[in-house]
Scaffold this motif. Structure first.
Motif, short mmCIF file in Angstrom:
data_model
loop_
_atom_site.label_atom_id
_atom_site.label_comp_id
_atom_site.label_asym_id
_atom_site.label_seq_id
_atom_site.Cartn_x
_atom_site.Cartn_y
_atom_site.Cartn_z
N ALA A 146 0.84 -1.19 0.00
CA ALA A 146 0.00 0.00 0.00
C ALA A 146 0.88 1.24 0.00
CB ALA A 146 -0.92 -0.01 1.21
N TYR A 147 0.48 2.25 -0.77
CA TYR A 147 1.21 3.52 -0.83
C TYR A 147 0.43 4.60 -0.10
CZ TYR A 147 3.95 0.97 -4.25
OH TYR A 147 4.74 0.03 -4.85
N LYS A 148 1.07 5.73 0.14
CA LYS A 148 0.50 6.74 1.04
C LYS A 148 -0.86 7.26 0.58
CE LYS A 148 2.83 10.77 -1.01
NZ LYS A 148 3.65 11.97 -0.72
N ASP A 149 -1.12 7.30 -0.73
CA ASP A 149 -2.39 7.84 -1.22
C ASP A 149 -3.46 6.78 -1.42
OD1 ASP A 149 -1.54 10.53 -1.30
OD2 ASP A 149 -0.51 10.19 -3.19
N ASP A 150 -3.11 5.50 -1.21
CA ASP A 150 -4.13 4.46 -1.25
C ASP A 150 -5.09 4.64 -0.09
OD1 ASP A 150 -2.83 3.41 -3.43
OD2 ASP A 150 -1.83 1.81 -2.32
N THR A 156 -9.33 5.73 5.77
CA THR A 156 -8.37 6.83 5.82
C THR A 156 -7.29 6.60 4.76
OG1 THR A 156 -6.93 8.10 7.29
CG2 THR A 156 -6.84 5.71 7.51
N PRO A 157 -6.64 7.64 4.28
CA PRO A 157 -5.47 7.41 3.41
C PRO A 157 -4.42 6.60 4.16
CG PRO A 157 -6.19 9.69 3.25
CD PRO A 157 -6.98 9.07 4.37
N LYS A 158 -3.72 5.76 3.46
CA LYS A 158 -2.72 4.88 4.07
C LYS A 158 -1.65 5.67 4.85
CE LYS A 158 0.77 1.92 4.59
NZ LYS A 158 1.89 2.85 4.82
#
Length: 537
Positions: A441-445, A497-499
């Motif tokens: 998972a990336y920060k904007d996922d 929430t965003p990751k």
């Protein structure tokens, strides 16, 4: 129905005369999912004497048999198979009771078995009762099959029909989609049980003594044993000829027909699923409206506190009968014994609040799905008249089909599907949750999890420049609720929430995380809803 039990039971005796007096001479493959079996009276220097060919396609998305007059074997990229059992006489051809299998018995207790189970077709070699070789070795479970276990007796009596709530699908799993569609077209849902049973009996008799119809079913060629669909050519009397004609039709589909059929089939499947979702939510709304409201129960309790006897220690009785002044009838109310009558009333007021939230949510989801139904219907009506492949692809690029389906990529690691073009990944267990959240998972996922209970981490992959639609968040939340301890709840709060707001401090157990910022959505738990075909279907 070209691999249906009822077709195979007709094909076996029709195939027998063609193989009488022949030997199993050769088997080779020129394609990963295809093989050719050669039977003949004798082997010559250059060819076979009186050969009979069976070409089997065993792909997950399509399987079937072709009986060509001749086969030209390529000089290269061709591999011999099952050589150990060459030159054995054919003894018999058989089908199996209520199962999608066809067996060719050779001398010495060897059986060549074509297995047509859903998306797991294969050719198996049995020695007596045991599998000794496979065409597709990746289907590991096939090696455990027993030949004696393939016959599947089913109780298909009226008594069994009654015991199964008049659901013919439980008694006749071998009917498959086309026969069930035929029964629905003939009004089985509207008939009384004796009339249903009569229709089922007549259908079975037709299947056991069929004509063969080349028709169109779900926008692609189909071989039917009943007059159903849009006929291409009717009334073959020989199952081998019918199989050959169907095989040619399915393989001869041009790209335009195939892609258009695939698009319409996906849209109609999604339309049916969406309408079923609306029906389920409507029924839930009706049940909520018909039931005695929690607020009314709370009011009845508060108005009658003096009439509720208390057990020692200010405990409430399990059930109390009071006057329902809304309906002028007695009502029995369940109480928690570890709470006072007043605290029980407070519990019912709290439930009433959740009840209103659930009603509003259900209505909102119905409205969303009804809008979705309209969009799907518009797409279907737009695609049907298209006759150019270029025009079709242009339309599908501009109006992608919003269908849930298995995604490519990391599918072996995580449960995975696509909704409205967004990839949704679902963790399988605690360690797998960590892998998903920390490494994939990336920060904007978008990260989701059922609130306050253990369950799967769910990730919605970010698409550059595109915000997450409300319907996508809702669908991912339904999955997070389904893959949690709240699966059986009527309503489940899910945090999202965003990751970048999810972290895992040192010392936390597998699957545990800290969430610094969150929002909450209430949803009804709902899984993937895609049923795997059983072996007999």
């Amino acid at each position: 129905m070209h691999t249906n039990y009822y077709f195979l039971r007709q094909l076996a005796p029709a195939l027998q005369p063609h193989l009488n007096g022949l030997k199993f001479m050769e088997c080779f493959s020129q394609d990963r999912d295809e093989l050719v079996l050669v039977f003949a009276q004798a082997r010559g220097k250059l060819n076979f004497y009186r050969p009979f060919f069976i070409k089997a396609t065993l792909r997950p998305d399509f399987s079937g048999l072709l009986f060509p007059e001749t086969i030209q074997r390529a000089r290269f990229n061709s591999v011999d198979l099952f050589e150990e059992w060459y030159d054995r006489d054919v003894l018999a051809v058989r089908s199996f009771l209520n199962e999608r299998c066809l067996g060719i018995t050779l001398e010495g207790g060897i059986t060549l078995l074509f297995k047509f189970f859903g998306n797991r077709p294969n050719l198996l070699i049995f020695s007596d009762d045991t599998v000794i070789d496979l065409f597709n070795n990746k289907l590991v479970a096939d090696s455990q099959l027993l030949l004696s276990g393939l016959d599947r007796p089913l109780d298909q009596s009226w008594d069994a029909y009654t015991r199964n709530d008049f659901d013919h699908r439980k008694l006749f799993p071998t009917f498959g989609k086309l026969v069930n569609a035929y029964l629905e077209e003939n009004g089985i849902q509207q008939k009384e049980p004796p009339e249903k049973w009569q229709l089922i009996g007549g259908t079975v008799r037709q299947l056991e003594h069929p004509q063969y119809y080349l028709t169109t079913f779900q926008h692609k060629p189909a071989l039917a044993l009943l007059p159903y669909g849009e006929p291409i050519r009717q009334e073959f009397t020989d199952p081998l000829a019918a199989s050959n004609r169907f095989y040619s039709a399915i393989m001869g589909q041009n790209t335009m027909d195939r892609e258009k059929g695939d698009a319409l089939r996906l849209l109609e499947k999604r339309l049916k699923r969406t309408q079923a979702y609306i029906d389920t939510n409507l029924q839930r709304l009706i049940d909520l409206e018909d039931a005695v409201k929690n607020e009314e129960i709370a009011n009845i309790l508060m108005a009658n506190l003096h009439q509720i006897p208390e057990k020692p220690g200010s405990r409430s009785p399990d059930v109390v009968e009071l006057d329902d002044f809304y309906r002028n009838t007695p009502i029995k109310i369940k109480l928690k014994t570890d709470l006072s009558p007043q605290k029980n009333a407070e519990n019912y007021y709290r439930k009433a609040k959740n009840e209103k939230i659930e009603r509003d949510l259900l209505q909102q989801q119905i409205d969303n799905r009804e809008q979705e139904v309209g969009q799907i219907q518009q797409q279907i009506e737009a695609i049907r008249p298209i006759e150019s492949l270029r025009e079709l692809r242009k339309y599908l690029k501009a109006h992608p089909i919003l269908d849930e389906k298995a995604a490519d990529g990391t599918a072996p690691l995580f449960k995975q599907l696509v909704h409205e073009g967004f990839v949704i990944l679902i963790g399988r267990n605690a360690k797998n949750n960590d892998l998903l959240t920390q490494q994939y998972a990336y920060k904007d996922d978008l990260w989701l999890h059922a609130r306050d209970v253990s369950g799967s981490h769910v990730i919605v992959k970010y698409k550059a420049g595109k915000p997450f639609p409300k319907t996508v968040i809702e669908r991912a939340a339904e999955l997070a609720a389904w893959y949690s301890k709240r699966r059986t709840d009527s309503l489940c709060p899910v945090i999202y929430t965003p990751k970048k707001f999810v972290r895992k401090p040192k010392g936390l157990a597998a699957g545990q995380v800290k969430v610094d910022k969150e929002e909450v959505v209430l949803v009804v738990p709902r899984g993937e809803e895609e049923k795997k075909p059983s072996a007999g279907q």
